[in-house]
Write a protein that holds these residues in place. Structure first.
Motif, mmCIF file in Angstrom:
data_model
loop_
_atom_site.group_PDB
_atom_site.id
_atom_site.type_symbol
_atom_site.label_atom_id
_atom_site.label_comp_id
_atom_site.label_asym_id
_atom_site.label_seq_id
_atom_site.Cartn_x
_atom_site.Cartn_y
_atom_site.Cartn_z
ATOM 1 N N ALA A 6 -10.475 -1.546 1.170
ATOM 2 C CA ALA A 6 -11.868 -1.719 1.582
ATOM 3 C C ALA A 6 -12.000 -1.720 3.098
ATOM 4 C CB ALA A 6 -12.418 -3.019 1.004
ATOM 5 N N ALA A 7 -13.167 -1.269 3.567
ATOM 6 C CA ALA A 7 -13.465 -1.279 4.999
ATOM 7 C C ALA A 7 -13.432 -2.696 5.528
ATOM 8 C CB ALA A 7 -14.837 -0.656 5.244
ATOM 9 N N ASP A 8 -13.032 -2.838 6.795
ATOM 10 C CA ASP A 8 -12.967 -4.118 7.506
ATOM 11 C C ASP A 8 -11.902 -5.061 6.966
ATOM 12 O OD1 ASP A 8 -14.907 -3.442 9.366
ATOM 13 O OD2 ASP A 8 -16.528 -4.128 8.061
ATOM 14 N N LYS A 9 -11.035 -4.581 6.087
ATOM 15 C CA LYS A 9 -9.932 -5.403 5.578
ATOM 16 C C LYS A 9 -8.640 -4.957 6.240
ATOM 17 C CE LYS A 9 -12.438 -7.526 2.534
ATOM 18 N NZ LYS A 9 -13.000 -8.786 2.867
ATOM 19 N N PRO A 10 -7.806 -5.919 6.652
ATOM 20 C CA PRO A 10 -6.520 -5.546 7.267
ATOM 21 C C PRO A 10 -5.624 -4.830 6.257
ATOM 22 C CG PRO A 10 -7.015 -7.870 7.617
ATOM 23 C CD PRO A 10 -8.015 -7.354 6.638
ATOM 24 N N LEU A 11 -4.908 -3.856 6.736
ATOM 25 C CA LEU A 11 -4.003 -3.083 5.896
ATOM 26 C C LEU A 11 -2.664 -3.811 5.795
ATOM 27 C CD1 LEU A 11 -4.118 -0.315 4.469
ATOM 28 C CD2 LEU A 11 -2.970 0.620 6.448
ATOM 29 N N GLN A 42 -3.894 -3.634 10.823
ATOM 30 C CA GLN A 42 -5.108 -3.033 11.386
ATOM 31 C C GLN A 42 -6.214 -3.025 10.329
ATOM 32 O OE1 GLN A 42 -5.604 -1.929 14.513
ATOM 33 N NE2 GLN A 42 -3.541 -2.477 15.093
ATOM 34 N N LYS A 43 -7.473 -3.175 10.767
ATOM 35 C CA LYS A 43 -8.609 -3.104 9.849
ATOM 36 C C LYS A 43 -9.012 -1.645 9.650
ATOM 37 C CE LYS A 43 -10.645 -7.590 10.738
ATOM 38 N NZ LYS A 43 -11.853 -8.303 11.193
ATOM 39 N N LEU A 44 -9.395 -1.326 8.412
ATOM 40 C CA LEU A 44 -9.857 0.017 8.092
ATOM 41 C C LEU A 44 -11.302 0.205 8.534
ATOM 42 C CD1 LEU A 44 -8.339 0.259 4.509
ATOM 43 C CD2 LEU A 44 -7.639 1.594 6.505
ATOM 44 N N ALA A 45 -11.625 1.371 9.035
ATOM 45 C CA ALA A 45 -12.989 1.683 9.469
ATOM 46 C C ALA A 45 -13.892 1.943 8.271
ATOM 47 C CB ALA A 45 -12.988 2.902 10.380
#
Length: 169
Positions: A6-11, A42-45
């Motif tokens: 999901a967006a805004d979640k750290p990978l 990193q967070k997903l865009a």
């Protein structure tokens, strides 16, 4: 991606899997297996699907540890071009957009202006100094001072064409 993210979640590391791809099919912005430590956390865009190849521009924080040299792989070039409010689509242009680049030139023989399509479906790497896809940072940039450059991903030959067009067009 090993599974949907999901967006805004750290990978997380367990969300990643390695896939062998023939070199001629590797996307120029693809994340390589030896770069996993850099993207972990990193967070997903935006949301990603299982099996999707992760690109450097899939990450949300443009001011993170991700550098331009990780986005522009060997054989490609990042080229900054001057833009104004009109040519940047009213300031709506953002990283990861795909654009056509036009040039307007005066024909020397009859002094008429002509507009031609120079390149099609070019990936936008950055607007101003915003690399990646953090819409909050980009919104702040638009409100405060806007941006005067757009950086695009091109081949060396396309970079030569654009340099000529910026200088002469």
């Amino acid at each position: 991606a090993a599974y949907d993210g999901a967006a805004d979640k750290p990978l997380t590391r367990d969300a990643l899997m390695a896939v062998e791809v023939p070199e001629s099919y590797v996307h120029p912005r693809a994340v390589y297996t030896n770069e996993v430590d850099t993207i972990t956390g990193q967070k997903l865009a935006h949301s990603v699907k299982a099996g999707q190849v992760l690109l450097w521009t899939d990450f949300a924080d443009p001011r993170s540890d991700i550098e331009l040299d990780q986005v522009v792989k060997e054989g490609w070039r990042g080229m900054a071009m001057p833009v104004d409010r009109v040519s940047s689509l009213g300031g709506l242009l953002k990283p990861n957009d795909h654009v056509d680049i036009l040039g307007t030139f005066m024909k020397p023989e009859d002094k008429e202006w002509v507009t031609i399509t120079l390149l099609q479906n070019v990936t936008v790497l950055a607007v101003g100094d915003i690399l990646g896809g953090d819409s909050r940072t980009l919104a702040e940039e638009r409100k405060s001072r806007g941006f005067q450059t757009v950086t695009v991903l091109v081949t060396p030959e396309e970079a030569e064409l654009l340099t000529f067009a910026v200088d002469k067009g």
